[in-house]
Design a protein around this motif. Structure first.
Motif, PDB file in Angstrom:
ATOM      1  N   SER A  20       4.699  -4.448   7.750  1.00 57.94           N
ATOM      2  CA  SER A  20       4.020  -4.962   7.784  1.00 57.94           C
ATOM      3  C   SER A  20       3.399  -3.691   9.323  1.00 57.94           C
ATOM      4  O   SER A  20       4.975  -3.782   9.980  1.00 57.94           O
ATOM      5  N   ASP A  75      -2.783  -5.372   7.140  1.00 57.75           N
ATOM      6  CA  ASP A  75      -2.405  -4.220   6.272  1.00 57.75           C
ATOM      7  C   ASP A  75      -1.565  -5.283   5.482  1.00 57.75           C
ATOM      8  O   ASP A  75      -1.448  -4.554   4.269  1.00 57.75           O
ATOM      9  N   TYR A  76      -0.739  -6.237   5.225  1.00 58.91           N
ATOM     10  CA  TYR A  76      -0.571  -7.078   4.337  1.00 58.91           C
ATOM     11  C   TYR A  76      -1.396  -7.619   3.502  1.00 58.91           C
ATOM     12  O   TYR A  76      -0.917  -8.723   2.314  1.00 58.91           O
ATOM     13  N   SER A 132      -3.788  -8.433   0.449  1.00 58.90           N
ATOM     14  CA  SER A 132      -4.653  -8.006   0.045  1.00 58.90           C
ATOM     15  C   SER A 132      -6.191  -8.855  -1.483  1.00 58.90           C
ATOM     16  O   SER A 132      -5.687  -9.465  -2.575  1.00 58.90           O
ATOM     17  N   ARG A 179      -0.063  -7.861  -0.481  1.00 56.62           N
ATOM     18  CA  ARG A 179       0.047  -6.422  -1.317  1.00 56.62           C
ATOM     19  C   ARG A 179       0.910  -6.315  -1.823  1.00 56.62           C
ATOM     20  O   ARG A 179       2.058  -6.440  -1.671  1.00 56.62           O
ATOM     21  N   TRP A 229       2.622  -2.434  -4.491  1.00 55.58           N
ATOM     22  CA  TRP A 229       1.900  -2.088  -5.886  1.00 55.58           C
ATOM     23  C   TRP A 229       3.569  -1.141  -6.101  1.00 55.58           C
ATOM     24  O   TRP A 229       4.813  -1.744  -6.672  1.00 55.58           O
ATOM     25  N   GLN A 234       6.174  -5.719  -3.516  1.00 56.84           N
ATOM     26  CA  GLN A 234       5.051  -7.288  -3.148  1.00 56.84           C
ATOM     27  C   GLN A 234       5.501  -7.537  -1.696  1.00 56.84           C
ATOM     28  O   GLN A 234       6.551  -7.386  -1.968  1.00 56.84           O
ATOM     29  N   SER A 239      -0.639  -8.760  -8.074  1.00 55.65           N
ATOM     30  CA  SER A 239      -0.050  -7.584  -8.798  1.00 55.65           C
ATOM     31  C   SER A 239       0.203  -8.205 -10.056  1.00 55.65           C
ATOM     32  O   SER A 239       0.393  -8.768 -10.855  1.00 55.65           O
ATOM     33  N   ARG A 259      -4.369  -1.993  -2.482  1.00 52.55           N
ATOM     34  CA  ARG A 259      -3.741  -2.076  -2.229  1.00 52.55           C
ATOM     35  C   ARG A 259      -3.127  -3.140  -2.964  1.00 52.55           C
ATOM     36  O   ARG A 259      -1.897  -4.293  -3.189  1.00 52.55           O
ATOM     37  N   THR A 260      -3.184  -3.512  -4.454  1.00 48.17           N
ATOM     38  CA  THR A 260      -2.894  -4.219  -5.326  1.00 48.17           C
ATOM     39  C   THR A 260      -2.583  -3.754  -7.354  1.00 48.17           C
ATOM     40  O   THR A 260      -3.274  -2.157  -7.536  1.00 48.17           O
TER      41      THR A 260
END
Length: 611
Positions: A322, A421-422, A424, A462, A464, A477, A494, A596-597
């Protein structure tokens, strides 16, 4: 906001009821096999031949869903009762109970994968913390033989109030001081089969390692071989001799345990949960299923036994990175530099809200500036016995409780979450009002008749793709956990976590059928009850549907897709939920802040998830 509505015709409903009634004239046997943490699209004839055979020769539920939060006990409660989490109250693996649980270590945030803790919570909530009848309870009341074998926690949950009086329970604790007692009949049968009356440990598979030492490189073979032997060599022959219908739940700890503790990828997100240890865990669970099916054949029970397979959730590789978290800028003895520590959400919220942080897993000791809570959980406020905020740490999502229901504090908490930022996606209890950037928890089936305390806020982290042909097989994640970057976790929104594996085979299911309709773990519970001819008496309204389209002559309803968007927050972030619907049932594909997911692309490149 776009809404979808489905009205099923009276003739369709009548057809469904007629088909289901005809199929249940003679109750069948049922094996519910749960390969914990099995990803929906990781199964092939090479990785898991036994499960692939059930999927390809029976029913392949290719559009299956874990309930969010995508955790074991939560989805176990859905399979056990056929209800969404708002009714069962099992919102995650670690929850706030509103009282101090002694068996959990004198904490208000117990980790509930524990037989003694489940008994304690039952006692506190009038003998039944789920507040809904479970599958095995209904089955034994109708004369079925019943057994639950497998992983500690979800196994007992299928008949938690009985605690071994009638239902056979074999889990990690069997034979120990906290284990559910075995009957004399079972002890004698185990001895005659040359099997111990105490479950062996996990050995190297239970070693998670640390920041400098890799975790396991071994699947959970020995422990699960014992459980599979108990099921195949003792329980199934015993049930056949009784000449009554039966239901057996087999909850395989693998691949979950091997994926969590994998030592293949220390502090790196590749190969993550696609290394050899995780793949060995998948094969281990598959071998257990193959042994059960072979036993059914040898006992002459295959033709009268339905097999349903459903994993509780998918899986992802852990990231601990992060750029915004204050906790990641602190140096900890057990955490690599610039990585998120365990309990990062509790630490960051304490700083943002300017509230003291105490550790509910360390006798409410104050957490030092260069330390983190032992289990990640936190209580915030001047008096830890009267907390203003409680954080229950779980993994890919965390629960936040604000016992005083102070809306100003809720608003401040949400604004703090929106800065990280972590994060979502944020979901807020309907009773607390609407807040920009968030969606109400009722959108997810999290508000119902639960008797355990409802969370105030559910925080999704978050996710990806690390880059592979099938993104859900390589989901990554951010996770609030003691486990390390490169090991495995779940719990997020996710599609890698919500896409579980579901299949079925047997006399009450079609052959060679691919079901494109969305299904969930609540549907698994409802369908299991229906094929056994059991009638549920629900207390709460959040009940799964019977998957009639997978049954011979069963009705096939229509499905629709929809999206719900929150109002944007001041910084432009908004929580978006992609779902599908069949009748009144919602199936949750993905949710969070677009981009973000995994499965929820940025607004300018948005695609429908779950297809």
């Amino acid at each position: 906001m776009r809404r979808t509505t489905v009205l099923l015709s009276a003739s369709l409903i009548a057809l469904t009821a007629t088909a289901a009634s005809a199929q249940n004239a003679a109750p069948r046997n049922l094996i519910l096999f749960v390969p914990d943490g099995l990803r929906g699209r990781i199964v092939t004839p090479q990785t898991a031949p036994a499960m692939a055979e059930v999927r390809d020769k029976g029913v392949h539920f290719k559009n299956s869903h874990s309930l969010f939060p995508t955790f074991t006990m939560a989805n176990g409660s859905a399979m056990a009762t056929g209800h969404y989490l708002g009714d069962t109250g099992v919102f995650s693996n670690t929850i706030f109970t509103g009282y101090t649980s002694v068996p959990a270590g004198d904490t208000v945030v117990p980790f509930i994968e524990n037989d003694a803790v489940l008994g304690d919570i039952d006692e506190h909530f009038s003998g039944d913390y789920l507040n809904e009848e479970t599958l095995l309870k209904m089955a034994r009341a109708q004369g079925f033989s019943t057994a639950a074998i497998g992983k500690l926690g979800p196994t007992l949950q299928f008949d938690h109030a009985d605690r071994g009086k009638t239902t056979i329970v074999i889990d990690d604790s069997t034979g120990g001081k906290n284990g559910v007692p075995l009957s004399d009949e079972m002890k004698d049968a185990l001895t005659k089969a040359n099997l111990p009356v105490a479950t062996p440990g996990r050995g190297d598979n239970g070693k998670a390692g640390d920041a400098k030492t890799p975790g396991t490189t071994s699947a959970n073979v020995a422990q699960q071989a014992y459980m599979a032997d108990v099921a195949a060599k003792v329980v199934l022959p015993m049930f056949k001799a009784r000449s009554k219908p039966f239901v057996l739940v087999f909850w395989s700890r693998d691949p979950d345990g091997s994926q969590h503790n994998t030592g293949d990828s220390l502090n790196s997100t590749t190969p993550g949960i696609n290394g050899p240890t995780s793949m060995a865990g998948i094969k281990n669970a598959d071998d257990n299923l193959a042994q059960l099916r072979k036993a059914l054949d040898e006992l002459g029970l295959s033709a009268s036994t339905n097999i349903m397979i459903s994993s509780d959730h998918g899986f992802s590789t852990i990231s601990k990175e992060s750029k915004t978290s204050p906790s990641a800028k602190i140096s900890y003895a057990d955490t690599p530099k610039d990585f998120l520590p365990m309990g990062f959400l509790a630490i960051d919220l304490a700083k943002a809200l300017n509230l003291p942080l105490f550790d509910p897993n360390d006798k409410n000791a104050a957490v030092a500036a260069d330390a983190h809570p032992k289990a990640g959980n936190g209580v915030l406020g001047k008096d830890p016995t009267k907390p203003e905020v409680v954080i229950a740490t779980n993994g890919g999502s965390d629960l936040v409780y604000i016992p005083g229901k102070d809306r100003k504090l809720v608003d401040r908490t949400i604004k703090a979450l929106l800065e990280q930022d972590y994060v979502s996606g944020i979901f807020v209890n309907d009773d607390l009002g609407r807040f920009p950037g968030t969606l109400p928890m009722s959108q997810l089936g999290l508000i119902g008749k639960a008797v355990t305390p409802q969370p105030s806020i559910v925080v999704n982290f978050r996710s990806w793709s690390s880059g592979c042909e099938e993104p859900t097989n390589c989901s990554v994640q951010v996770a609030d956990t003691v486990l390390r970057q490169g090991q495995g976790m779940h719990g997020s929104f996710s599609r890698g976590d919500t896409l579980n594996f579901t299949a079925a085979i047997g006399p009450d299911f079609k052959s060679g059928y691919v079901d494109a309709l969305p299904v969930s773990n609540a549907d698994v519970g409802a369908t299991a009850a229906k094929v056994m001819g059991l009638t549920q008496k629900p207390k709460g309204p959040l009940v799964g549907r019977v998957m009639t389209e997978a049954m011979p002559n069963g009705a096939t309803p229509q499905a629709y897709a929809g999206t719900v968007k929150s109002k944007p927050a001041a910084n432009g972030l908004r929580t978006v939920l992609n779902f599908q619907r069949v009748g009144t049932q919602r199936y949750f594909d993905t949710a969070g802040f677009p981009g973000r997911t995994l499965g929820l692309e940025a607004e300018e490149n948005k695609k429908t998830a779950g297809k």
